[in-house]
Each structure stands twice: as C-alpha cells, then as structure tokens.
Write a protein that holds these residues in place. Structure first.
Motif, PDB file in Angstrom:
ATOM      1  N   CYS A 168       0.836  -1.183   0.000  1.00  0.00           N
ATOM      2  CA  CYS A 168       0.000   0.000   0.000  1.00  0.00           C
ATOM      3  C   CYS A 168       0.877   1.241   0.000  1.00  0.00           C
ATOM      4  CB  CYS A 168      -0.981   0.012   1.162  1.00  0.00           C
ATOM      5  SG  CYS A 168      -0.236   0.188   2.781  1.00  0.00           S
ATOM      6  N   VAL A 169       0.248   2.385  -0.293  1.00  0.00           N
ATOM      7  CA  VAL A 169       0.989   3.635  -0.501  1.00  0.00           C
ATOM      8  C   VAL A 169       0.266   4.767   0.219  1.00  0.00           C
ATOM      9  CG1 VAL A 169       1.928   5.227  -2.229  1.00  0.00           C
ATOM     10  CG2 VAL A 169       1.686   2.787  -2.784  1.00  0.00           C
ATOM     11  N   MET A 170       1.053   5.653   0.843  1.00  0.00           N
ATOM     12  CA  MET A 170       0.533   6.873   1.455  1.00  0.00           C
ATOM     13  C   MET A 170       1.326   8.047   0.898  1.00  0.00           C
ATOM     14  SD  MET A 170      -0.080   5.592   5.419  1.00  0.00           S
ATOM     15  CE  MET A 170       1.666   5.653   5.842  1.00  0.00           C
ATOM     16  N   LEU A 171       0.639   9.023   0.347  1.00  0.00           N
ATOM     17  CA  LEU A 171       1.270  10.190  -0.266  1.00  0.00           C
ATOM     18  C   LEU A 171       0.729  11.449   0.404  1.00  0.00           C
ATOM     19  CD1 LEU A 171       0.933   9.178  -4.040  1.00  0.00           C
ATOM     20  CD2 LEU A 171       2.858   8.717  -2.486  1.00  0.00           C
ATOM     21  N   GLU A 172       1.629  12.239   0.998  1.00  0.00           N
ATOM     22  CA  GLU A 172       1.204  13.457   1.686  1.00  0.00           C
ATOM     23  C   GLU A 172       1.834  14.697   1.049  1.00  0.00           C
ATOM     24  OE1 GLU A 172       1.566  15.858   5.912  1.00  0.00           O
ATOM     25  OE2 GLU A 172       2.566  13.923   5.695  1.00  0.00           O
ATOM     26  N   GLY A 173       0.998  15.708   0.802  1.00  0.00           N
ATOM     27  CA  GLY A 173       1.502  16.983   0.312  1.00  0.00           C
ATOM     28  C   GLY A 173       2.159  16.883  -1.050  1.00  0.00           C
ATOM     29  N   GLY A 174       1.743  15.931  -1.880  1.00  0.00           N
ATOM     30  CA  GLY A 174       2.336  15.763  -3.199  1.00  0.00           C
ATOM     31  C   GLY A 174       1.779  16.757  -4.202  1.00  0.00           C
ATOM     32  N   ASP A 228      -4.408  24.013   4.402  1.00  0.00           N
ATOM     33  CA  ASP A 228      -3.582  25.154   4.799  1.00  0.00           C
ATOM     34  C   ASP A 228      -2.192  25.122   4.180  1.00  0.00           C
ATOM     35  OD1 ASP A 228      -5.686  25.851   6.619  1.00  0.00           O
ATOM     36  OD2 ASP A 228      -4.898  24.351   8.018  1.00  0.00           O
ATOM     37  N   ASP A 229      -1.926  24.172   3.300  1.00  0.00           N
ATOM     38  CA  ASP A 229      -0.585  24.003   2.730  1.00  0.00           C
ATOM     39  C   ASP A 229      -0.174  25.257   1.968  1.00  0.00           C
ATOM     40  OD1 ASP A 229       1.734  23.126   1.344  1.00  0.00           O
ATOM     41  OD2 ASP A 229       1.014  21.068   1.412  1.00  0.00           O
ATOM     42  N   SER A 230       0.906  25.892   2.416  1.00  0.00           N
ATOM     43  CA  SER A 230       1.388  27.112   1.771  1.00  0.00           C
ATOM     44  C   SER A 230       2.510  26.838   0.770  1.00  0.00           C
ATOM     45  CB  SER A 230       1.886  28.111   2.827  1.00  0.00           C
ATOM     46  OG  SER A 230       2.978  27.563   3.568  1.00  0.00           O
ATOM     47  N   ILE A 231       2.935  25.593   0.672  1.00  0.00           N
ATOM     48  CA  ILE A 231       4.015  25.220  -0.255  1.00  0.00           C
ATOM     49  C   ILE A 231       3.430  24.584  -1.519  1.00  0.00           C
ATOM     50  CG2 ILE A 231       6.133  23.903  -0.551  1.00  0.00           C
ATOM     51  CD1 ILE A 231       6.307  26.118   1.551  1.00  0.00           C
ATOM     52  N   VAL A 232       2.649  23.551  -1.347  1.00  0.00           N
ATOM     53  CA  VAL A 232       1.974  22.879  -2.465  1.00  0.00           C
ATOM     54  C   VAL A 232       0.475  23.130  -2.308  1.00  0.00           C
ATOM     55  CG1 VAL A 232       1.541  20.702  -3.652  1.00  0.00           C
ATOM     56  CG2 VAL A 232       3.772  21.112  -2.585  1.00  0.00           C
ATOM     57  N   ALA A 235      -5.082  22.341  -4.290  1.00  0.00           N
ATOM     58  CA  ALA A 235      -5.604  21.885  -5.582  1.00  0.00           C
ATOM     59  C   ALA A 235      -4.780  20.746  -6.159  1.00  0.00           C
ATOM     60  CB  ALA A 235      -5.649  23.054  -6.565  1.00  0.00           C
ATOM     61  N   HIS A 236      -3.484  20.691  -5.849  1.00  0.00           N
ATOM     62  CA  HIS A 236      -2.650  19.589  -6.341  1.00  0.00           C
ATOM     63  C   HIS A 236      -3.111  18.268  -5.735  1.00  0.00           C
ATOM     64  CE1 HIS A 236       0.656  21.540  -8.650  1.00  0.00           C
ATOM     65  NE2 HIS A 236       0.288  22.604  -7.948  1.00  0.00           N
ATOM     66  N   GLY A 237      -3.433  18.279  -4.440  1.00  0.00           N
ATOM     67  CA  GLY A 237      -3.932  17.073  -3.807  1.00  0.00           C
ATOM     68  C   GLY A 237      -5.250  16.622  -4.414  1.00  0.00           C
ATOM     69  N   GLN A 251      -7.705  12.173   2.006  1.00  0.00           N
ATOM     70  CA  GLN A 251      -7.878  12.709   3.356  1.00  0.00           C
ATOM     71  C   GLN A 251      -7.493  14.182   3.395  1.00  0.00           C
ATOM     72  OE1 GLN A 251      -8.845  11.022   6.480  1.00  0.00           O
ATOM     73  NE2 GLN A 251      -9.078  13.207   6.908  1.00  0.00           N
ATOM     74  N   ARG A 252      -8.441  15.040   3.679  1.00  0.00           N
ATOM     75  CA  ARG A 252      -8.163  16.462   3.851  1.00  0.00           C
ATOM     76  C   ARG A 252      -7.601  16.702   5.248  1.00  0.00           C
ATOM     77  NH1 ARG A 252     -12.578  15.777   0.774  1.00  0.00           N
ATOM     78  NH2 ARG A 252     -12.802  17.060  -1.123  1.00  0.00           N
ATOM     79  N   LEU A 253      -6.563  17.522   5.321  1.00  0.00           N
ATOM     80  CA  LEU A 253      -5.908  17.807   6.583  1.00  0.00           C
ATOM     81  C   LEU A 253      -5.965  19.301   6.884  1.00  0.00           C
ATOM     82  CD1 LEU A 253      -2.647  15.711   6.028  1.00  0.00           C
ATOM     83  CD2 LEU A 253      -4.722  14.946   7.187  1.00  0.00           C
ATOM     84  N   ARG A 254      -5.565  19.664   8.081  1.00  0.00           N
ATOM     85  CA  ARG A 254      -5.306  21.049   8.456  1.00  0.00           C
ATOM     86  C   ARG A 254      -3.864  21.119   8.946  1.00  0.00           C
ATOM     87  NH1 ARG A 254      -9.984  24.140   7.625  1.00  0.00           N
ATOM     88  NH2 ARG A 254      -8.321  25.700   7.479  1.00  0.00           N
TER      89      ARG A 254
END
Length: 280
Positions: A168-174, A228-232, A235-237, A251-254
């Motif tokens: 399985c795969v987990m991708l965060e902030g890609g 709240d991602d200020s780097i990526v 919309a990319h997620g 999964q939406r995060l804060r």
C-alpha cells in the motif's frame, strides 16, 4: 549598487537553475544532521545501500518497538534538508509496531553524489529492492512519500516490475505536475517569474505524478493534503485524488505542509489505513 543586489541574486539563481538542468529548483539537500533517532529515544541502525556503480546512500533503520511487527515502511522525505529534519514525521511508527527505513537520496545527509532527475529514482528503486529482499512474509510493505518524495515515489512504484514489491501507498503533500508546481513557486517572486517558461521547459514531462498514481490501482492508496498548505496548493492534492484509481482514498488535513506525522489524530488515521488496507 546596493539596490541592484536583489536583482543580481535573482538573475544568478535563475541562471543556476537553467545551467543545472533545473535540479536546483527541486532539490535542496543539507549535509549536517540536526539530530539522530537516539535523541528521540528510538533504537536505530545506520544502513548503507550501494549502487552497482559504487555510489553509497545512507539511511536509518528504525526497528519496531513491539514484539510483533505490524509492517515495514519505506519513508521518502521531501526536497529539503535530510532525514534528520524529517524524522519526526515517522518517529511514532516504531511504537505502533512498524519498522521504518528512512532514505537519504544522493547528495542528502551522508549520501554520496548529486541529486538530479531521473537519477534519484534509482535511489528509491534501490531502497525498495533492499526492503523486498529482506521483508517478512507476513508483514506488509508500505511506501510513505511526502512532497517531492511522493512525486518521485509514484514514478518508481508505477513501474510494472515493481507492482508486487509493496502492499500500500501513502502520499502526503504531493504535487500533480512538475511544470505547474514550478509555476506556483516561481510566481511568488517577481525576480524569478520571467524565467519560469525556461525552467518549466527543463522539468520532466514523462514522470508527472497525476499520470503515475492511476497506475498504482488497485493497490490501496491514501492521498493526504492540507487545506492550509502554503508550499503545495491544496488543488494539487485534489488533482491527484481525481487521477487515482480504484482503491484510493483522499484525506483532507489542516496544518502546514507535510506536518501530518506530528498530529496524533492524523497518526491514528495513518495507522488505521495501514492496519486495514495494507494486507500482504
């Protein structure tokens, strides 16, 4: 003359980006460590992976702190610094029963070489093959990529020969697209904005993450991105989630960029996914 210095710096930076094949825009390695796992009360081992050409890559191996191993995690960090600054994203995993390999790509930390695409993909492949060769038959292998690590990891995992090497795969902030994220970054600086088209022309077009994630199906895939991602940008997620196929979750995060591993609530979400979806 002093007023010209910012402009000169901008021009020099843009020139360096172009001269280096735009790798400087993607990779910001740091050699010194800010800590090691022992400072966080974690057992660890130094692992050196060696390419066929002799290039040596450094990594940390965190053994599970439980009698039974729940799984093995290959952790692919983002584009800046090294594993010592990204450690806290996975420091909770050994107590949850997971053993973790934290890889420093070439040029990062104690790893030799200079980071550039597509060469860094070979580093990820080497780590994946090493884990596959020593994996426990009853423990799933999870790949957890953050930011640039998510993008590069997707490209490696999508290779047909790798389909049976992970569970399985987990991708965060890609990010979804190399050209688009470079536009997002460079548009924040009026000094760099004019050089954007030249930089984007030098970035890969055949490794776009939103083209790779669909090829991971039906492997369980969890995509995480913060509003709240200020780097990526978020919309990319959303684009990655839309491009992902069967077996994917979004999964939406804060919170700030790639900070999920520091939030106990998100840690619980990741653990639930690994325990439920990641079956070997």
């Amino acid at each position: 003359m002093a007023s010209l210095l910012p402009l000169m710096r901008g021009v020099l930076l843009a020139g360096a980006l172009l001269a280096s094949g735009c790798s400087s825009l993607l990779f910001y390695p740091m050699s010194p460590w800010v800590q090691n796992p022992a400072r966080q009360g974690l057992d660890y081992q130094d692992v050196v992976l060696i390419h066929a050409d002799g290039l040596r890559l450094h990594s940390w191996w965190l053994p599970a702190a439980t009698d039974e191993v729940a799984g093995t995690v290959l952790f692919l960090h983002g584009n800046a610094q090294n594993i010592s600054t990204h450690l806290m994203g996975v420091a909770w995993m050994p107590a949850a029963g997971y053993e973790v390999l934290l890889l420093d790509y070439r040029g990062y930390g104690l790893s030799e070489g200079r980071p550039r695409l597509p060469d860094v993909l070979d580093d990820i492949q080497l780590a994946l093959d090493w884990l596959q060769s020593r994996r426990r038959s009853d423990a799933p292998l999870v790949v957890f990529g953050q930011s640039l690590g998510a993008a590069m990891g997707s490209a490696v995992l999508a290779r047909p020969d790798n389909r049976d090497k992970y569970d399985c795969v987990m991708l965060e902030g890609g990010f979804a697209n190399y050209q688009d994220i470079s536009r997002d970054i460079m548009s924040k600086s009026w000094l760099l904005r004019p050089f954007g088209p030249f930089v984007r022309a030098g970035l890969p077009r055949d490794l776009q993450p939103e083209q790779q994630v669909g090829a991971l199906a039906p492997t369980p895939l969890l995509i995480l991105h913060s509003l709240d991602d200020s780097i990526v940008p978020f919309a990319h997620g959303e684009r990655l989630a839309a491009a992902a196929g069967e077996g994917s979750e979004f999964q939406r995060l804060r919170g700030e960029h790639i900070s999920a591993g520091r939030d106990p609530a998100v840690q619980a979400r990741l653990a639930t996914f690994m325990q439920g979806a990641c079956r070997h």
